[in-house]
Motif scaffolding. Structure first.
Motif, PDB file in Angstrom:
ATOM      1  N   UNK A 128      11.594  69.304  75.825  1.00  0.00           N
ATOM      2  CA  UNK A 128      10.822  69.293  77.062  1.00  0.00           C
ATOM      3  C   UNK A 128      11.515  70.122  78.133  1.00  0.00           C
ATOM      4  N   UNK A 129      12.838  69.987  78.255  1.00  0.00           N
ATOM      5  CA  UNK A 129      13.572  70.776  79.242  1.00  0.00           C
ATOM      6  C   UNK A 129      13.474  72.264  78.967  1.00  0.00           C
ATOM      7  N   UNK A 130      13.586  72.667  77.692  1.00  0.00           N
ATOM      8  CA  UNK A 130      13.453  74.078  77.348  1.00  0.00           C
ATOM      9  C   UNK A 130      12.064  74.610  77.637  1.00  0.00           C
ATOM     10  N   UNK A 131      11.039  73.808  77.325  1.00  0.00           N
ATOM     11  CA  UNK A 131       9.669  74.225  77.602  1.00  0.00           C
ATOM     12  C   UNK A 131       9.421  74.360  79.100  1.00  0.00           C
ATOM     13  N   UNK A 132      10.006  73.467  79.876  1.00  0.00           N
ATOM     14  CA  UNK A 132       9.836  73.545  81.329  1.00  0.00           C
ATOM     15  C   UNK A 132      10.534  74.784  81.901  1.00  0.00           C
ATOM     16  N   UNK A 133      11.652  75.176  81.318  1.00  0.00           N
ATOM     17  CA  UNK A 133      12.318  76.388  81.765  1.00  0.00           C
ATOM     18  C   UNK A 133      11.471  77.619  81.444  1.00  0.00           C
ATOM     19  N   UNK A 134      10.812  77.622  80.283  1.00  0.00           N
ATOM     20  CA  UNK A 134       9.913  78.721  79.937  1.00  0.00           C
ATOM     21  C   UNK A 134       8.734  78.766  80.904  1.00  0.00           C
ATOM     22  N   UNK A 135       8.194  77.603  81.247  1.00  0.00           N
ATOM     23  CA  UNK A 135       7.139  77.549  82.260  1.00  0.00           C
ATOM     24  C   UNK A 135       7.631  78.096  83.594  1.00  0.00           C
ATOM     25  N   UNK A 136       8.871  77.775  83.934  1.00  0.00           N
ATOM     26  CA  UNK A 136       9.435  78.265  85.188  1.00  0.00           C
ATOM     27  C   UNK A 136       9.524  79.777  85.220  1.00  0.00           C
ATOM     28  N   UNK A 137       9.907  80.389  84.089  1.00  0.00           N
ATOM     29  CA  UNK A 137       9.965  81.848  84.028  1.00  0.00           C
ATOM     30  C   UNK A 137       8.576  82.442  84.233  1.00  0.00           C
ATOM     31  N   UNK A 138       7.555  81.821  83.624  1.00  0.00           N
ATOM     32  CA  UNK A 138       6.190  82.295  83.830  1.00  0.00           C
ATOM     33  C   UNK A 138       5.724  82.086  85.259  1.00  0.00           C
ATOM     34  N   UNK A 139       6.067  80.945  85.825  1.00  0.00           N
ATOM     35  CA  UNK A 139       5.681  80.669  87.207  1.00  0.00           C
ATOM     36  C   UNK A 139       6.301  81.644  88.181  1.00  0.00           C
TER      37      UNK A 139
END
Length: 493
Positions: A128-139
């Motif tokens: 979940x933390x890794x996926x949220x970091x990927x979302x952050x890069x997209x954001x």
């Protein structure tokens, strides 16, 4: 299940109707209608990157129970998204200048889509933390492009209305998350639960990307001058040293490494300044950008006032659920007056015949007064007596709408076209860093007060942080208005 099926069927239709209404208004406002039509997609993408944070806050209790996470685990995961966004916003904004803002927007949407899907299927804290970091890069790639595209999409006579629309969308996104998340959690089936939020985000960003490819023409890129890799790394390290301790420190009683990171931010800032000066106009923050007084004062107001409400809203959402035992949907309904007030305040801001700085002073003064009112209202709030709080939310939202619209217009007005991407990235980076500070300090004060006071009184005491910051913004705006020696002529034109 029936409710969830109805939601899945009606949501795309509702979004389509809202977009059509928005596009019609844009076409009435500018004679560049074919280009300006793509502004809606840009706004939706930007809003999605902001609304994600309060929606995740509402989902945190369900995520913790489902994945067996401790409070410390949730605090670390909660910080993954805003940390990466803050680190990459400015490089992404500058990359939009170099490689094309449409291209960067679509690349960010793709990363956000993958991150949302991976978050929805996550089975543990690491995934979940890794996926949220990927979302952050997209954001980070999505967020700055909408503001930077305004000078290209709209003629100068219509840019004020475009900034008004942008600021209203950003303000709504920052505060309507609890209501949206509450509705999603109520409508979703039990077996899906909090994962509905991420699946909905994935659906919306996919829709935004399709709109962008159809409605927004490719834009011209600037010259090939670019920042060095060392400058990008120094900036990312600086943000990491500033933001990460704010999330980790309160959760783990400020261990030594967090203090070391805060101290290390000073040499990182010095190194970044030196590398930026060497890069000249090709740097992440071009020297000419910070020479503009309007942008400098806008950053100050973002730091002091615009970023104050998020910390209040996160704590209020937790207090209403844990202290008053309200559901997620009930919590969202209590705070619904704030986004309604934001709409009214943003509409008023575009029609008040005052210079931007005077509107900023009016907005931050009213915002400070609304927090003072909330401070005295909260101790009397109970589960059966919520109406005073609802009314206070409307007043605070009206002040916020007036403030953020004027601050954004103040910062972006007068920027050279080749610097709009870095200007937008600079403003939004300041907003992200300040929001992280606001949330972290609000958590720390609220947690400390909870040891000796009831939840509502602890939340009221926490509001002194928002009162102090918005009060400082009010004094600053007053000084700029009363003493012209502190401002440049460009600030109020």
């Amino acid at each position: 299940m029936c409710n969830f099926t109805y939601y899945i069927i009606t949501l795309p239709r509702a979004i389509k109707i809202l977009m059509k209404l928005h596009e019609f208004e844009v076409m009435q406002d500018t004679d560049r209608a074919p280009h300006a039509r793509g502004f809606t997609a840009l706004l939706l993408g930007m809003a999605l990157t902001i609304v994600d944070v309060p929606m995740f806050a509402i989902a945190m209790p369900g995520i913790g129970a489902d994945l067996g996470l401790s409070t410390q685990d949730l605090a670390l995961i909660a910080g993954c998204y805003p940390l990466v966004v803050a680190m990459l916003l400015l490089p992404a904004g500058r990359a939009g200048d170099w490689f094309g803002r449409r291209r960067m927007f679509l690349a960010g949407g793709l990363l956000f889509l993958f991150g949302a899907v991976l978050s929805a299927v996550a089975s543990g804290p690491l995934s979940l933390g890794g996926a949220r970091m990927l979302q952050g890069a997209g954001g980070a790639a999505l967020a700055p492009q909408a503001m930077a595209m305004i000078p290209r999409l709209f003629l100068p006579a219509y840019q004020s209305r475009a900034f008004e629309r942008f600021a209203m969308t950003a303000s709504l996104a920052s505060v309507c998350g609890p209501l949206v998340a509450g509705i999603l959690l109520v409508l979703s089936p039990v077996w899906l639960g909090w994962r509905t939020i991420f699946l909905t985000e994935a659906f919306i960003v996919l829709l935004v990307m399709l709109m962008t490819t159809r409605q927004l023409a490719p834009d011209k890129t600037e010259s090939a001058t670019s920042s060095s890799f060392a400058e990008v790394i120094s900036f990312a390290t600086l943000i990491l040293c500033l933001v990460a301790p704010l999330y980790v420190g309160p959760a783990f009683s400020w261990p030594v490494p967090t203090v070391v990171m805060l101290v290390a931010a000073f040499p990182c800032a010095a190194l970044f300044a030196r590398l930026s000066a060497r890069a000249g106009q090709g740097s992440l923050v071009p020297f000419g950008l910070l020479r503009l007084p309007s942008l400098r004062w806008s950053l100050a107001f973002v730091f002091l006032a615009v970023s104050a409400p998020p910390g209040f809203f996160v704590i209020l959402s937790l207090m209403l659920q844990s202290g008053l035992a309200l559901s997620a949907l009930q919590t969202g309904l209590v705070t619904a007056g704030f986004p309604a007030g934001v709409v009214i305040g943003s509409w008023i801001s575009g029609r008040v015949s005052l210079q931007p700085l005077a509107r900023v002073a009016l907005g931050v003064g009213l915002l400070c007064a609304s927090f003072v009112l909330m401070h005295f209202l909260l101790p009397q709030v109970t589960a059966g007596r919520l109406m005073p709080l609802r009314m206070g939310m409307i007043g605070a939202g009206l002040s916020m709408g007036l403030t953020v619209t004027s601050v954004m217009q103040l910062g972006m007005s007068g920027l050279p076209r080749d610097l709009t991407g870095s200007g937008a990235g600079t403003i939004q980076t300041m907003q992200q860093v300040s929001m992280a500070a606001s949330i972290a300090l609000s958590f720390a004060i609220y947690g400390t007060m909870l040891t000796t006071r009831p939840a509502v009184e602890a939340a009221a005491a926490m509001l002194w942080l928002q009162i102090a910051s918005t009060g400082a913004a009010t004094l600053l705006a007053g000084a700029l208005l009363c003493f012209p020696i502190f401002r440049d002529r460009k600030v109020h034109t």
